[in-house]
Design a protein around this motif. Sequence first.
Motif, PDB file in Angstrom:
ATOM      1  N   PRO A   1       3.634   8.479  -1.941  1.00 39.90           N
ATOM      2  CA  PRO A   1       3.286   9.623  -1.088  1.00 39.90           C
ATOM      3  C   PRO A   1       2.015   9.432  -0.274  1.00 39.90           C
ATOM      4  CG  PRO A   1       2.789  10.115  -3.386  1.00 39.90           C
ATOM      5  CD  PRO A   1       3.486   8.784  -3.374  1.00 39.90           C
ATOM      6  N   TRP A   2       1.055   8.633  -0.762  1.00 37.55           N
ATOM      7  CA  TRP A   2      -0.206   8.465  -0.017  1.00 37.55           C
ATOM      8  C   TRP A   2      -0.233   7.186   0.815  1.00 37.55           C
ATOM      9  CZ3 TRP A   2      -0.116   7.750  -5.394  1.00 37.55           C
ATOM     10  CH2 TRP A   2      -0.407   6.469  -5.846  1.00 37.55           C
ATOM     11  N   GLN A   3       0.755   6.310   0.638  1.00 38.71           N
ATOM     12  CA  GLN A   3       0.880   5.108   1.476  1.00 38.71           C
ATOM     13  C   GLN A   3       2.346   4.988   1.877  1.00 38.71           C
ATOM     14  OE1 GLN A   3      -0.923   1.629  -0.189  1.00 38.71           O
ATOM     15  NE2 GLN A   3       0.032   0.224   1.284  1.00 38.71           N
ATOM     16  N   PRO A   4       2.727   5.502   3.024  1.00 41.32           N
ATOM     17  CA  PRO A   4       4.150   5.639   3.371  1.00 41.32           C
ATOM     18  C   PRO A   4       4.918   4.326   3.382  1.00 41.32           C
ATOM     19  CG  PRO A   4       2.793   6.933   4.863  1.00 41.32           C
ATOM     20  CD  PRO A   4       1.863   6.093   4.060  1.00 41.32           C
TER      21      PRO A   4
ATOM     22  N   PHE B   1       6.593  -4.021  -5.960  1.00 36.71           N
ATOM     23  CA  PHE B   1       6.018  -3.154  -4.924  1.00 36.71           C
ATOM     24  C   PHE B   1       6.091  -3.899  -3.600  1.00 36.71           C
ATOM     25  CE2 PHE B   1       4.095  -2.039  -8.943  1.00 36.71           C
ATOM     26  CZ  PHE B   1       4.144  -0.644  -8.953  1.00 36.71           C
ATOM     27  N   TRP B   2       6.639  -3.218  -2.585  1.00 40.41           N
ATOM     28  CA  TRP B   2       6.921  -3.854  -1.300  1.00 40.41           C
ATOM     29  C   TRP B   2       6.158  -3.161  -0.170  1.00 40.41           C
ATOM     30  CZ3 TRP B   2       9.970  -8.032  -2.157  1.00 40.41           C
ATOM     31  CH2 TRP B   2      10.781  -8.020  -3.307  1.00 40.41           C
ATOM     32  N   ASN B   3       5.687  -3.975   0.757  1.00 37.84           N
ATOM     33  CA  ASN B   3       5.172  -3.468   2.033  1.00 37.84           C
ATOM     34  C   ASN B   3       6.343  -3.484   3.009  1.00 37.84           C
ATOM     35  OD1 ASN B   3       4.000  -3.118   4.602  1.00 37.84           O
ATOM     36  ND2 ASN B   3       2.095  -4.106   3.968  1.00 37.84           N
TER      37      ASN B   3
ATOM     38  N   TRP C   1       1.412   4.099 -15.152  1.00 35.73           N
ATOM     39  CA  TRP C   1       0.734   2.908 -14.647  1.00 35.73           C
ATOM     40  C   TRP C   1      -0.253   3.302 -13.529  1.00 35.73           C
ATOM     41  CZ3 TRP C   1       2.507  -1.467 -17.204  1.00 35.73           C
ATOM     42  CH2 TRP C   1       3.750  -1.368 -17.833  1.00 35.73           C
ATOM     43  N   SER C   2      -1.445   2.730 -13.608  1.00 34.97           N
ATOM     44  CA  SER C   2      -2.401   2.907 -12.501  1.00 34.97           C
ATOM     45  C   SER C   2      -2.058   1.931 -11.386  1.00 34.97           C
ATOM     46  CB  SER C   2      -3.840   2.648 -12.974  1.00 34.97           C
ATOM     47  OG  SER C   2      -4.234   3.617 -13.905  1.00 34.97           O
ATOM     48  N   TYR C   3      -2.307   2.376 -10.156  1.00 38.88           N
ATOM     49  CA  TYR C   3      -2.067   1.491  -9.010  1.00 38.88           C
ATOM     50  C   TYR C   3      -3.321   1.497  -8.140  1.00 38.88           C
ATOM     51  CZ  TYR C   3       0.275  -0.910  -5.232  1.00 38.88           C
ATOM     52  OH  TYR C   3       0.633  -1.848  -4.292  1.00 38.88           O
ATOM     53  N   PRO C   4      -3.775   0.348  -7.687  1.00 38.73           N
ATOM     54  CA  PRO C   4      -3.134  -0.975  -7.741  1.00 38.73           C
ATOM     55  C   PRO C   4      -3.563  -1.850  -8.909  1.00 38.73           C
ATOM     56  CG  PRO C   4      -4.939  -1.030  -6.181  1.00 38.73           C
ATOM     57  CD  PRO C   4      -4.922   0.359  -6.751  1.00 38.73           C
TER      58      PRO C   4
END
Length: 558
Positions: free
Chosen positions: A444-447, A463-465, A507-510
């Motif tokens: 939600p905070w990094q579309p 996790f993908w960009n 889990w914490s990210y990143p």
Amino acid sequence: MPLTPSPRTRTNSIQQPDFSPVVQGEKPESLFNNNYTPRFSRAISKTSVRDSPKSNIAHVTNSPRRLNVPTSEYTLTGTGPATKQTPGRAARKEISIRPRLGKTAFKASYNAADRFIPSRSASEAIVNSGAVKIEHEQKSKSKKAEGSAVLAGAASAFNIGGRAAHDDVAAAFESLGLDDDEEVSSYTKPAPNAVAYESSLANACGLNLGTRILAFKPAAPESSKPIDLRSQYNRPLKPAAASASQFRRRVLTAPERVLDAPGLADDYYLNLLDWSSGNQVAIGLERNVYVWSAESGTVNSLLECSEDTTITSVKWSGDGAYVGVGLGTGEVQVWDVEEGKKLRSMHGHDTRVGVMGWNKHILSTGARSGLVFNHDVRIAQHKIAELNNHVGEVCGLEWRADGAQLATGGNDNLVSIWDARSLDAPKFSKTNHRAAVKALSWCPWQPNLLATGGGSHDRHIHFWNTTTGARVNSIDTGSQVTSLRWSSQYKEIASTSGFPDNSISLWSYPTLVKNIEIPAHESRVLHSCLSPDGQMMATAGKSCILHQTTSCTIANAI
């Protein structure tokens, strides 16, 4: 050049001025023994004398403006080669030595003899005073004319032929500026137009021409309390005593509510649980769809399908007014929950529809055949796009919040990322997973951040960009990943697990650090969903139990 005296003899000799103090009662002698003719004969202009800009001598009203003086009675003859210099010019250079009051004056003795050799003291005085320089011979005519005008003005100030006061003459020569090297600083009055323009420009900019630009307007605020720099800069960054209690997180491991869910299919590839924006939970149990209100706690049966099929997927619309239902026959139905009636049925799939996703008025459905259809629920010809990239059953489907991209996952271990502007082919296809990909979730905070989870033979979260297609992080969970839910309150993600853990992990990210692991069900967790405010999470498992964990469990961790 050796000089010989003129045949005409001179009775008295010329001496340099001596500014010795005048004794009271004695009559002061003239500065040049009343003989100014050889000194100023060449300095007087033939036409008129203008006021010198360097002279501040007060002029006498009856002083003559033009002097008619005879020529000098001296005639110099020499035995050497002829020179162009005249006695008048030499006399003018000699007069350029101006003694100052308060300093010892010197006398340059002159005696009629075979040669004229100046004394060493006079030469040193000339050099030290800087009056005679070699550059004088290279001065322009304008400089010479200006110096002549100064001398003429000084001559007019004296009463030639009389006895001038010694102090007046000394003051006059003290104020004379005969140095040609001085630059005359001229002042030009600005034009009225320039002054008016400057004033109007200052008024337009709000500037006061009489003040400095870099000034505080108004004055800088002052502190009402005295500032103790030691207390400001020596305090610790974090309170040592309160840090442990302040940052301690309280997480409950027991569910807040447990509901029976008989008839829940134990199928990893189905999606039978969803929470609406209207705070209602829909769940598909065999041939029925039930709606539970989280506010009132009431449960209503929305529909019951025919005996030849079962409920395979449910999905709420964005506004929470409608729910899409997928059936085992490939039929897709849209129901109005408030009215409790079916709005329409949409056909196209030949196999069961295991996953659905809404993007405003577009309903996307994924089937066991590997096809994904986009349906526009507003028009009769509802099928507007067909996405064909999977060869296995599509079990994961999620639209990005802004509707720009669509992510799909299938039993062929493939993740497809689609651009909503071009659905002919996926923008990216990822084959990193080694098992079916059901768990998909957009950050939600990094579309442009997408999280995907693999099945029991993969057990990884990638996790993908989605802008560049790069994989930015990975987590080895050690168990089957059945669902993923990003937190809207913290930078964390929750994952539900199947074999062998059957738990909920935070889990914490990143940093990818596991904050806590909560035992959830006796069997694998098949489905999960978040409340509209992101403070509560519902999970469903094979044990036919619907768990609701409170905000103390999730909100402090997610």
